[in-house]
Design an enzyme around this catalytic site. Sequence first.
Site, PDB file in Angstrom:
ATOM      1  N   LYS A 213       0.615  -0.790  -0.200  1.00  0.00           N
ATOM      2  CA  LYS A 213      -0.110  -0.268  -0.032  1.00  0.00           C
ATOM      3  C   LYS A 213       0.975   1.596  -0.151  1.00  0.00           C
ATOM      4  O   LYS A 213       0.664   2.304  -0.544  1.00  0.00           O
ATOM      5  CB  LYS A 213      -0.671  -0.488   1.616  1.00  0.00           C
ATOM      6  CG  LYS A 213      -1.287  -1.024   1.433  1.00  0.00           C
ATOM      7  CD  LYS A 213      -2.760  -1.148   0.160  1.00  0.00           C
ATOM      8  CE  LYS A 213      -4.652  -1.792  -0.007  1.00  0.00           C
ATOM      9  NZ  LYS A 213      -5.025  -1.060  -1.403  1.00  0.00           N
TER      10      LYS A 213
ATOM     11  N   GLU B 290      -9.986   5.734   2.537  1.00  0.00           N
ATOM     12  CA  GLU B 290     -10.937   4.605   3.696  1.00  0.00           C
ATOM     13  C   GLU B 290      -9.186   3.293   3.919  1.00  0.00           C
ATOM     14  O   GLU B 290      -8.688   2.852   3.368  1.00  0.00           O
ATOM     15  CB  GLU B 290     -11.375   3.873   2.291  1.00  0.00           C
ATOM     16  CG  GLU B 290     -11.104   2.968   1.225  1.00  0.00           C
ATOM     17  CD  GLU B 290     -10.312   3.585   0.543  1.00  0.00           C
ATOM     18  OE1 GLU B 290     -10.031   5.363   0.200  1.00  0.00           O
ATOM     19  OE2 GLU B 290      -9.598   2.409  -0.553  1.00  0.00           O
TER      20      GLU B 290
ATOM     21  N   SER C 283       2.161  -9.587  -0.942  1.00  0.00           N
ATOM     22  CA  SER C 283       1.325  -8.188  -1.056  1.00  0.00           C
ATOM     23  C   SER C 283       1.788  -7.794   0.673  1.00  0.00           C
ATOM     24  O   SER C 283       1.591  -6.592   0.498  1.00  0.00           O
ATOM     25  CB  SER C 283       0.070  -8.171  -1.095  1.00  0.00           C
ATOM     26  OG  SER C 283      -1.096  -8.535  -0.230  1.00  0.00           O
TER      27      SER C 283
END
Lengths: 259, 394
Positions: B85, B107, B374
Site C-alpha cells: 500500500k 478508506e 502483498s
Amino acid sequence: MNIKDAFINRKAFISFITCGDPTLETTEKLLPIMEENGVDLIELGIPFSDPTAEGPVIQEANIRALSGGVTTDKIFDMVRRVRPKVHVPLVFMTYANVVFSYGIERFAKTCSEIGINGIILPDVPFEEKHEFSDIFDNMGVEFISLVAPTSDDRTVMIAEQAKGFVYCVSSLGVTGTRADISDSISGIVEQVKRTSSVPAAVGFGISTPEQAAHIAQYADGIIIGSAIVKLIAKHGEQSETAVGEFCSGIRRALSAVSD
Amino acid sequence: MSKGRFGVHGGQYIPETLMNAVCELEDAYNKYKNDPQFNEELTVLLNEYAGRPSRLYYAEKMTKDLGGAKIYLKREDLNHTGAHKINNVLGQVLLAKKMGKTRIIAETGAGQHGVAAATAAALFGMECEIFMGKEDTVRQALNVYKMRLLGAKVNAVESGTATLKDAVNECMREWTTRISDTHYVLGSVMGPHPFPTIVRDFQAVISKEIKQQLMEKEGRLPDAVVACVGGGSNAIGAFYNFIEDKSVRLIGCEAAGRGIDTFETAATIATGKLGIFHGMKSYFCQDEYGQIAPVYSISAGLDYPGVGPEHANLHDIGRAEYVPVTDDEAVEAFEYLSRTEGIIPAIESAHAVAHVLKLAPTMDKDKIIVVNISGRGDKDCAAIARYRGENITE
C-alpha cells in the site's frame, strides 16, 4: 402535466420522499396529501443500499424501506396505482446501479408507461449521462442534471443541455437539513437561468419556510427532502397530518414570494 | 465524453460536486507523471523511506515440498508499513502536496492502507482522517492504534455492513463536504477515473522489479504471476508489466469466504455481475435489483463487493484468470508459508499462496511461478488464532 408546468405562475415547491419508508402504503397515501398541500412536483426516491450522496436522514430511510422488502418493481406497481390520483409531475431519484441493473431501456420504458416525467441520478454526471439520457429522452422521460457550488466552468455546459429543470445543489456535502445555507449558489442559479431553457431549482439543506422563501427570491423552485423524511421517521405510517401541515407551511411562504 | 475506460469498465460515476476535483487531479497527474523532478523525489521516497526494491525470494523449501514449478515470492511484506500500500500512498501524497492540499482522507479495510496513509501524512506534515468500518476496527484493532499513534483521526463507520465498502461510501461523502484543501487517497485500483490509472501506475513498480529481478536470477520471464484481488491494487501492480508478455499467465485470487455457492463470499468475478458503483462500471456482488450485496471474507482487505475496472477488462478479454479461494484454504496457506518458509503472510496474500499450493504441483519443474506476498501477517495473528479456536490477547 409536464415538468415545466410545475414552474408556471409560481415558485415551484418540489418535495422528496423515499418510496417504501416505512411502507409503500404510507408513500401511496402521502403523495396526494403533498399535492393537496401545495407541492408542485414530487421526487420519488427508489432506495439504494449505498446512497453515497445522502446524509444520515435519507440513508436511514433507505435502510427502513429496503428492510421492509421494497423493490423497484413494487415501486413501479405503487406508482401505477396512485398515478390517477396524483396530477403533479413525478420524477424518480435513485442511483445509477438501480437503473442499470434493471436494464436502462426496460426501466425507462416502464417509467413512461406508468406516468413518470423525469429521472435524477446523482452519480451520473455530465460526462456519463448519454448512456442514460439518450434512452430516457426517447421514452419522453426527462433526464435531470445537477450543478454544484464546485461546478464553476462546468455550469454553462451542463445548463445548456439540461432537460426538465436544473437541480442546483446549494452546498457542499450530502443531503440533510442545514441551519445556514450560503447564498453562494445564487450566482450559479443566475448563470443557469441565463444559459438554460429550463427552470432552476435549489435543493440540499432547505427545511424551513423562511429558508424556502429566501432562496425562492432567486430560484425558480426549491427542493425539500430530508425535512420531510425526518417527519416520516418520527410519525411512521401515520405521517399524513404532519407532512400535510409542513407542506402547506412551505407553500404559504413561497406564495408570499410569488406575490 | 466518458473517460478512463478499460473496455466497457471504468468511467466517472460520481456526484457533480466532485467532478472538478477529479478533473483537477487528472490534470495534476498528467503534469507530474513524466516530470523528472517528481519522479526523482518519488524514487528517493520509495527507496530510502519505504525500502524498495523489495526482494524477489526463491522459496526453495516450498518448491521442493510441492514438487513442481519453481516458486518465487515477491516480498512486498518487507516494505515500510508492511504492505504494498505504501507504493501508492507515497505517490498520491506527494502529488497532493504538489497540488497544494494540506489534508488527506482515506478508506481502509484491513488497515494497511490506512496505516500507510497515516504514515505518509506524518512524513509530509499533513492532516489525516481515516474511515474504517466499525467491524474492521474490531478485527484490526492494532492497526487502529497505529494510525492514531501516527497522528491520524480514525472514524469508525457504522453504516451498512460496517466494512470496506461503507468506509469508501463515507470517504466519498466526506470528500464532497470538504474538497478545496483535501485529497482523497484512494487505496485501490477502483473508484472514478483517474484513480484506477494513478493507483495502477504507482503500483506497477512491483511488476517492473519482478521482471528485472527474475531476469537477473533466471534470465527469463515467469510462467505465472499470482496475486490476491480485492479491489486489485497489488495484483494489477504485479501484472501490469507482463500484460504484453502473452506467455505469462496472470492469476488473481478472489476471496471466496465460506464458498462461492454461499452468500458469505466476496468473490466478485466469480459471483458478481456488471454494474455501476463507487464511481466505476465493473463487476459487483449485487441482487437482482442492483442493491449491493453484503459480502464476507475472513480477510478485511478483500472484503469488498467490487473489483477494479482494469481487472474486469482483463477478465473479459481473457488476459487474466480469476480464481476463488476460501477462508479455510487461505488460513491453511497462512500456516503453511509460516512453517515452511518462516514468512508470515497477510491473510490477504495467503489467498494467493493457497492457489500456488494447488497450481505448483501441476506444473513442470522448469516452470516458474511468482507469487506476490502483498503484506505481512502480524496484523492477522490474533484473528487466525481465534479462527482456530485459540483466544489470544495482543
